[in-house]
Design an enzyme around this catalytic site. Sequence first.
Site, PDB file in Angstrom:
ATOM      1  N   ASP A   1       0.857  -1.181   0.000  1.00  0.00           N
ATOM      2  CA  ASP A   1       0.000   0.000   0.000  1.00  0.00           C
ATOM      3  C   ASP A   1       0.897   1.235   0.000  1.00  0.00           C
ATOM      4  OD1 ASP A   1       1.000   0.179   2.566  1.00  0.00           O
ATOM      5  OD2 ASP A   1      -0.888  -0.287   3.546  1.00  0.00           O
TER       6      ASP A   1
ATOM      7  N   ASP B   1      -8.438  -7.242   0.149  1.00  0.00           N
ATOM      8  CA  ASP B   1      -7.550  -7.559   1.266  1.00  0.00           C
ATOM      9  C   ASP B   1      -8.215  -7.141   2.560  1.00  0.00           C
ATOM     10  OD1 ASP B   1      -6.012  -5.046   2.718  1.00  0.00           O
ATOM     11  OD2 ASP B   1      -6.763  -4.531   0.724  1.00  0.00           O
TER      12      ASP B   1
ATOM     13  N   CYS C   1     -14.853 -27.991   6.650  1.00  0.00           N
ATOM     14  CA  CYS C   1     -13.576 -27.387   6.270  1.00  0.00           C
ATOM     15  C   CYS C   1     -12.487 -28.452   6.222  1.00  0.00           C
ATOM     16  CB  CYS C   1     -13.189 -26.292   7.271  1.00  0.00           C
ATOM     17  SG  CYS C   1     -11.581 -25.518   6.939  1.00  0.00           S
TER      18      CYS C   1
ATOM     19  N   CYS D   1      -9.183 -27.744   6.070  1.00  0.00           N
ATOM     20  CA  CYS D   1      -7.883 -27.137   6.354  1.00  0.00           C
ATOM     21  C   CYS D   1      -7.090 -27.986   7.342  1.00  0.00           C
ATOM     22  CB  CYS D   1      -8.040 -25.706   6.864  1.00  0.00           C
ATOM     23  SG  CYS D   1      -8.442 -25.557   8.628  1.00  0.00           S
TER      24      CYS D   1
ATOM     25  N   CYS E   1      -8.571 -27.959  10.966  1.00  0.00           N
ATOM     26  CA  CYS E   1      -9.806 -28.725  11.161  1.00  0.00           C
ATOM     27  C   CYS E   1      -9.575 -30.230  11.022  1.00  0.00           C
ATOM     28  CB  CYS E   1     -10.875 -28.254  10.185  1.00  0.00           C
ATOM     29  SG  CYS E   1     -11.531 -26.609  10.583  1.00  0.00           S
TER      30      CYS E   1
ATOM     31  N   HIS F   1      -6.655 -21.312  10.222  1.00  0.00           N
ATOM     32  CA  HIS F   1      -8.004 -21.708   9.814  1.00  0.00           C
ATOM     33  C   HIS F   1      -8.724 -20.547   9.130  1.00  0.00           C
ATOM     34  CE1 HIS F   1     -12.136 -23.056   9.759  1.00  0.00           C
ATOM     35  NE2 HIS F   1     -12.450 -21.905  10.335  1.00  0.00           N
TER      36      HIS F   1
END
Length: 378
Positions: free
Chosen positions: A97, A283, A321, A323, A326, A352
Amino acid sequence: MGFSFEVDKVAEGGGRRGRLRLPHGVVETPVFMPVGTAASVKAVPQSLLEVVGAGGKGAQIILANTYHLYLRPGHELVRRMGGVHRFMSWERPMLTDSGGFQVFSLSKLRKITPDGVEFRSHLDGSKHFFSPEHSMDVQIALGADIAMVFDECVETPATWERTRESMGLTHAWALRSKDHFELHKERVPWFEALGGATQSLFGIVQGGMYADLRKESAERLVEMDLPGYAIGGLAVGEPREVTREMIARTLEHLPKDKPRYVMGVGYPDEIEECARMGVDMMDCVLPTRAGRHGLLFTSEGRINIKKKEYAEDQGPIDARCGCMVCQRYTRAYLRHLFASGEPLSAVLNSLHNIAFYLDTMDRVRGELVAGVAAQAGV
């Protein structure tokens, strides 16, 4: 590899499936970009950031913050280290940025003039000055694939007159940013190593919560013919429906063949909504910030892992999920980590949440393609 953007599919609601080619890799859009403020996505090692989420693909692109890296460790040090990619051992695309929003947030520590912004560091109170030219010099030294023009983000609420005055400053600074960037872009640390590739400079549309000013700002910036355009100055306290309206009204005036980026938005359902409206890049610090405070995102809504009701819950955060968190850990264990103040709590919760955001975008990209095919009768 230089810069290019291709739109493969456009759905009925405006959502686009595309591809952004940057010096450090290809980004499938629409995309969510985790925020690595100080060259670090908080609590998440780069090795895990590369594999978290759908199909083990990881984050395609992340952000770093110009203001924070300028103050510490300093942009010249990062340049000497080979740029922010090499400094933080991240070989995929990055965006910085401009520092404008952080300066905006220092309302009691800054003074704005037509030349730039004088401000005091939140770290030690030392005095600094950011002009559009200096922002470009810092961002070129950092060497992210995408840099942003220096802008002013107006407070909310603000009058139409105050907003238009601020917007005029943003436009003047954007032109100065572009002129300085074009003169010095070959100073990027990886210019020779990547065969003469350079960064790309995106504009930032301002205009507060006024549709007519958003239109004017978009049109003025489009005249500058920049490679991409961001919509800034949102998610600063306004109602969600106002945020959505400003995004929709601004998108009407941005080029259809260039990437469109909404800065700092938001919750999972908000980024999905933005993507379906035709936003290509988003973002937000929320996945990691929420994770550090025990707030987790699931397919059935948000849960606060610190609650006592999870003390003996042997299920994963989200049964739907896949991931790495999880698949391995229970809610009971994650609650224990949080209650005990264990640093691992922030790591697992953040992992997560980032996976949930990345999976959301992966699903939306698939649905945009399927929706276009259905419209065409395929």
